[in-house]
Design an enzyme around this catalytic site. Structure first.
Site, PDB file in Angstrom:
ATOM      1  N   ASP A 188       0.859  -1.119  -0.044  1.00  0.00           N
ATOM      2  CA  ASP A 188      -0.018  -0.053  -0.007  1.00  0.00           C
ATOM      3  C   ASP A 188       0.867   1.155  -0.125  1.00  0.00           C
ATOM      4  OD1 ASP A 188      -2.521  -1.281   0.111  1.00  0.00           O
ATOM      5  OD2 ASP A 188      -2.524  -1.585   2.229  1.00  0.00           O
ATOM      6  N   GLU A 242     -23.753 -24.706  18.312  1.00  0.00           N
ATOM      7  CA  GLU A 242     -23.785 -24.732  16.621  1.00  0.00           C
ATOM      8  C   GLU A 242     -24.862 -23.993  16.195  1.00  0.00           C
ATOM      9  OE1 GLU A 242     -22.450 -28.993  15.581  1.00  0.00           O
ATOM     10  OE2 GLU A 242     -23.465 -29.132  17.183  1.00  0.00           O
TER      11      GLU A 242
END
Ligand code: MOS
Length: 994
Positions: A10, A922
């Site tokens: 960058d 879950e």
């Protein structure tokens, strides 16, 4: 780095955009060159050093045309999977421009500009010279901008094989557009949106906020209280001992797997590379080293076993070929990476790499009839009742890696008399134990497996932990020395398998109201090469898909055997896919009817009658069906209707940002399995507890501790409840001390372990009660310590074990939840921001709401990873290529909801559940599909806009947004050339200056 290693930096792009120079020193000579030239050059020789970087001071040129309004602008851009760091950009850019207003037209003239683009798949960042030339000295009009962006598209072209090439070019276009369009006189209205004096500041929102709501129940104190996780301080301070923290015994060796990189090949031999030091290697263990009486077995399930090592044929890329043992972990890792495998592909048939291949060659795993789900109703009849029908729509869904913090690890220590002690990071030490005994050919009582805690499992430390521990045990057995392994992340990611990819083809019929009358699915599950637990996938998938009333439901599911790494259970195995596919179908129906998808959801939610039809074994009584309540309550707490309006208002006002809102329900079936426990009370009144369940970070120990304190507290000594909690210690699982530990899986192990402990405590309380009553009469009050001291003297048995086993008629229940998510999509980059998620989840009577909130949030975030971010890619041989944090992007603070509100719904009592609790490990992961659906809603708005610009053909209302919805995927569905289309539309509908 940027120059020498072609690192997609960058900084290099930013410096290039600022017109930076670099100073190079070679010996006594100095040289100054532009960064642009430096990047082009061959890299510096060893005698030269880059000593400094010079950024020119850019000032407005004075004098000329003084009095004219001039501006200097500098902007940087970056499109990356994570906005703020820890992810390489797909493209970055830095633009510098000096402009003045043009008196006659009122437009802006670019006197000077520097345009730098980088990270897009070229060796280094570049200046877009042609575009700069085109723009310099011109009045910025729509026509000029249009020419410029077309030139950018032709200039910023990644090298072939970079990946997402067209996407990267289109984002570069978007960046320049974003930079220049506010300066451009597209129309008088747009001109008002010009930059503020001094340039505009783009301030990304970094802060997030959250709210956690629950109801406190104190009937079973301290059960139900939000007490701090057991061992939290130990973990936070680093004192907690995980398997790999155990100090190495003397002469301990370290192992590393040599895995196959070919899907199907004859293995002629494995050579140690001469580059690795010969004194490093203590052994190269393969299937030939399995002792007489032993078996080549690496894992066991109720469906069979899989080999520890490939024999003379490797069956998949990532297959275990050998276990290389060396003095240190590093030496083992280096030597195994350098090892040379001789493959021979002659006269072998082609490997099966896709589910389509598997179908063509009838390569399937059997699903036992008791596990094959049942159909509902009559599909043809349902189709006949429909007003609309969709035939053979396709959905594909890929894999996900576990990304536990602690990768697979084990330590095997040979003991006297042919015994073996193995420390394993496993969700099922009992099966690790059995596998090891079978592999080295000793009776099971010769093996002891110890698991204290596991640093994240998510299903990956179930079956997949077995070969890791077994390889160590086999090596230790053969070499008569301790052997340990900490599997490096790359190898772990290659061998893990992860979630099951699937391909689904469906046909669905529905009324004009959106009411569904019939659904038929053909499902192909990619199970990889070994059975593992894959035969449970069909029933898991179908159980969760049944969250809606489909009218009639018919299906065919095939579990395909392919030459890829064996897939294993991952948090919500099959269920995540089933839930997602249900939503994909709903979305398709909504798009077809041009209605809001949430309305289609609502009218297809079950009534209790249809629930009984679709879930005959688990539907429960009418009051237990809390989904409609959840739906209403969540709509209120999330301000759903107001926000719908705000979203549509936002979408009207914003061209390049669109928002979407989505509410997704779940109905999740859970099964409580048997579990053992033992509670012992020591002489001083402290208590030690053993359970079959493993602490995986899910708070199992904490809940078990609470349960012990509650259940022993029923003896009602004086001032007991509070300090009893302090007296309980849960100790590590030891497979010879407490047998039948089973699997810590399926979300319900905390409650079944609690139940086992509750049974033990009940027995102990019974044993202690007569003594307590006696002491009470004699002394008036009884302290716990005194009672226990007396009990020891009176020869009361103060240790007991139990095996909790709910009967098969009552071991299933349903839980419910819903999530509302709002997502903002950037149409220039395809980037998504989750503005807000609200979850409401039914925990029954939560055993510990703090732990459960953590589970809900954690599961949801892991789901965000699956639906939005994580690409578990493979090459054409099926070898995993996304093998580290470099390419595999799990959620971070950048990518979770900016506002995250979770509420636990406390539903009623139920005798068939452990103190009326419900599991939450879950199911909440499935709710994250609301983020995907909200993204889809935003993309739908983007496509409607695209159509309004005259783009009718390709971007219709029905489309398929893939999982994960990463930036290129989203942008592609919003139109890779949406900027060009917009410009064309603008130019054709507005008078523009040439
Ligand atoms: Mo979990 S995938 O049931 O370990």
């Amino acid at each position: 780095m940027a120059q020498r290693e072609h690192f997609p930096s960058d900084i290099a792009t930013i410096l290039l955009g600022a017109g930076a120079f670099v100073n190079i020193r070679s010996g006594t000579a100095y040289e100054t060159v532009s960064l642009e030239e430096f990047l082009e050059r061959p890299h510096l020789d060893s005698k030269s050093v880059l000593s400094s970087v010079k950024i020119p001071l850019w000032e407005l040129e004075k004098g000329r045309n003084s009095g004219v309004d001039r501006k200097l602008l500098f902007e940087t851009y970056r499109a990356a999977p994570r906005a703020h760091g820890n992810a390489l950009a797909y493209v970055n850019a830095a633009f510098l421009a000096e402009l003045s207003s043009c008196g006659s037209s009122g437009g802006a003239v670019l006197n000077k500009c520097l345009l730098a683009f980088g990270a897009y798949g070229k060796k280094h960042a570049i200046r877009a010279r042609e575009v700069e030339k085109l723009l310099t000295g011109r009045v910025l009009t729509a026509r000029v901008l249009y020419e410029a962006i077309n030139l950018v598209k032709a200039t910023v072209v990644p090298e072939e094989g970079t990946g997402s090439e067209a996407y990267r070019s289109s984002v570069a276009v978007g960046f320049l557009f974003e930079f220049l369009s506010p300066l451009c006189t597209l129309s008088s209205k747009d001109a008002e949106e010009n930059y503020e004096e001094g340039g505009h500041v783009k301030c990304p929102r970094m802060l997030s906020s959250s709210r956690q709501v629950f109801q406190l129940h104190i009937d079973y104190r301290p059960v139900g209280e939000p007490i701090v996780t057991s061992g939290a301080a130990l973990q936070a301070s680093g004192e907690a001992v995980y398997a790999d923290d155990i100090p190495s015994p003397e002469n301990c060796l370290h192992g590393s797997f040599v895995y196959s990189t070919k899907p199907l090949a004859r293995v002629r031999g494995i050579q140690v590379n001469p580059k690795s030091q010969s004194n490093w290697i203590s052994g190269l263990i393969n299937y030939k080293d399995i002792p007489k009486g032993g078996k080549n077995v690496g894992s066991m399930t109720i469906f069979g076993s899989e080999p520890l090592f490939a024999d003379d044929f490797t069956q998949c890329a990532g297959d275990r070929l050998a276990f290389l043992v060396a003095g240190t972990q590093k030496e083992a890792d280096v030597a195994s990476r350098l090892a040379i495998v001789n493959y021979d592909l002659e006269n072998l048939e082609a490997p099966i790499l896709t589910v389509e291949d598997a179908v063509a060659r009838s390569s399937f795993f059997q699903v036992p009839p008791f596990l094959y789900p049942k159909e509902v109703g009559d599909f043809s009849k349902g189709m006949a009742e429909a007003d609309h029908q969709i035939f053979s729509a396709e959905v594909k869904i890929d894999s996900q890696y576990y990304f536990y913090m602690e990768s697979q690890t084990a330590l095997a220590v040979p003991d006297e008399d042919n015994c073996m002690v193995v420390y394993s990071s496993s969700q099922c030490p009992e099966y690790v134990h059995a596998t090891i005994a079978q592999c080295i050919g000793v009776p099971e009582h010769n093996v002891r497996v110890i698991t204290r805690r596991v640093g994240g499992g998510f299903g990956g430390k179930a079956i997949k932990s077995m070969p890791v521990a077994t390889a160590c045990a086999l090596a230790a057995h053969v070499l008569r020395q301790p052997v340990r392994i900490y599997v490096n992340r790359k190898t772990d990611m290659i061998m893990a398998g992860g979630r099951h990819p699937m391909k689904i083809t469906y046909s669905v019929g529905f009324k004009s109201t959106g009411k569904i009358t019939a659904l038929k699915l053909d499902i192909l599950v990619d199970a990889g090469i070994y059975t593992d637990i894959s035969p449970v996938i069909p029933s898991n998938f179908m159980a969760v898909l049944r969250k809606y009333d489909w009218g009639a439901l018919s299906f065919d599911i095939k579990v395909c055997k392919t030459n890829t790494v064996s897939r294993s259970a991952m948090r919500g195995p099959g269920e995540v896919q089933g839930s997602y596919v249900a939503e994909a179908i709903i979305e398709n129906i909504a798009s077809t009817l041009s209605v809001n998808a949430d309305c289609v959801r609502k009218i297809n939610l079950h009534t209790h009658d249809s629930l009984m039809l679709f879930h005959p074994d688990s539907s429960g009584e009418v009051p237990e069906y809390t989904l409609s309540l959840i739906w209403e309550k969540l709509a209120q707490s999330s301000e759903y209707s107001q926000r719908r309006e705000m979203v549509s208002e936002f979408n009207k006002c914003n061209v390049w940002k669109k928002r979407g809102l989505s509410c997704v329900p779940i109905v999740h079936e859970l099964i409580v399995r048997p579990a053992p426990g033992r509670v012992s009370i020591l002489r001083d009144g402290s208590i030690v507890v053993e359970v079959g369940g493993i602490e995986l970070g899910q708070g199992l120990w904490t809940k078990v501790k609470q349960m012990t304190a509650f259940a022993l507290g029923l003896i009602k000594c004086d001032a007991l409840e509070v300090d009893l909690l302090e007296k309980v210690r849960i100790i590590q699982a030891d497979t010879l001390s407490l047998i039948q530990g089973g699997f810590t899986a399926g979300s319900t192990t905390s409650e079944s372990s609690c139940e086992a402990v509750r049974l033990c405590c009940e027995i102990l309380v019974e044993r202690l009660r007569p003594l307590k009553e006696k002491l009470k009469t004699e002394m008036g009050s009884v302290q716990w310590e005194m009672l226990i001291q007396q009990a020891h003297m009176q020869v009361v048995n103060l240790s007991t074990s139990s095996y909790s086993g709910p009967d098969f008629s009552s071991n299933r229940y349903l839980t419910y939840g819903a999530a509302v998510s709002e997502v903002e999509v950037n149409l220039l980059t395809g980037g998504t921001t989750i503005l807000r998620s609200d979850i409401l989840y039914d925990c029954g009577r939560s055993l510990n709401p703090a732990v459960d909130l953590g589970q809900i949030e954690g599961a949801y975030v892991q789901g965000i990873g699956y639906f939005m971010l994580e690409e578990y890619t493979r090459n054409s041989d099926g070898l995993v290529t996304s093998d580290g944090t470099w390419t595999y992007k799990i959620p971070t603070v950048d990518t979770i909801p900016k506002q995250f509100n979770v509420e636990i719904l406390s539903s009623g009592n139920h005798k068939n559940r452990v103190l009326s609790s419900k599991a939450c490990g879950e199911p909440p992961l499935l709710l994250a599909s609301s983020v995907h659906c909200a993204t889809r809603a935003a993309v739908r708005a983007a496509r409607e806009q695209l159509q309004s610009w005259g783009y009718h053909d390709e971007y219709g209302p029905t489309f398929n947004l893939e999982v994960p919805a990463v930036m290129p995927t989203v942008k592609e569905q919003c139109g890779l050339d949406n900027v060009e289309t917009y410009m064309k539309w603008k130019m054709s509908t507005h008078r523009v200056e040439q």
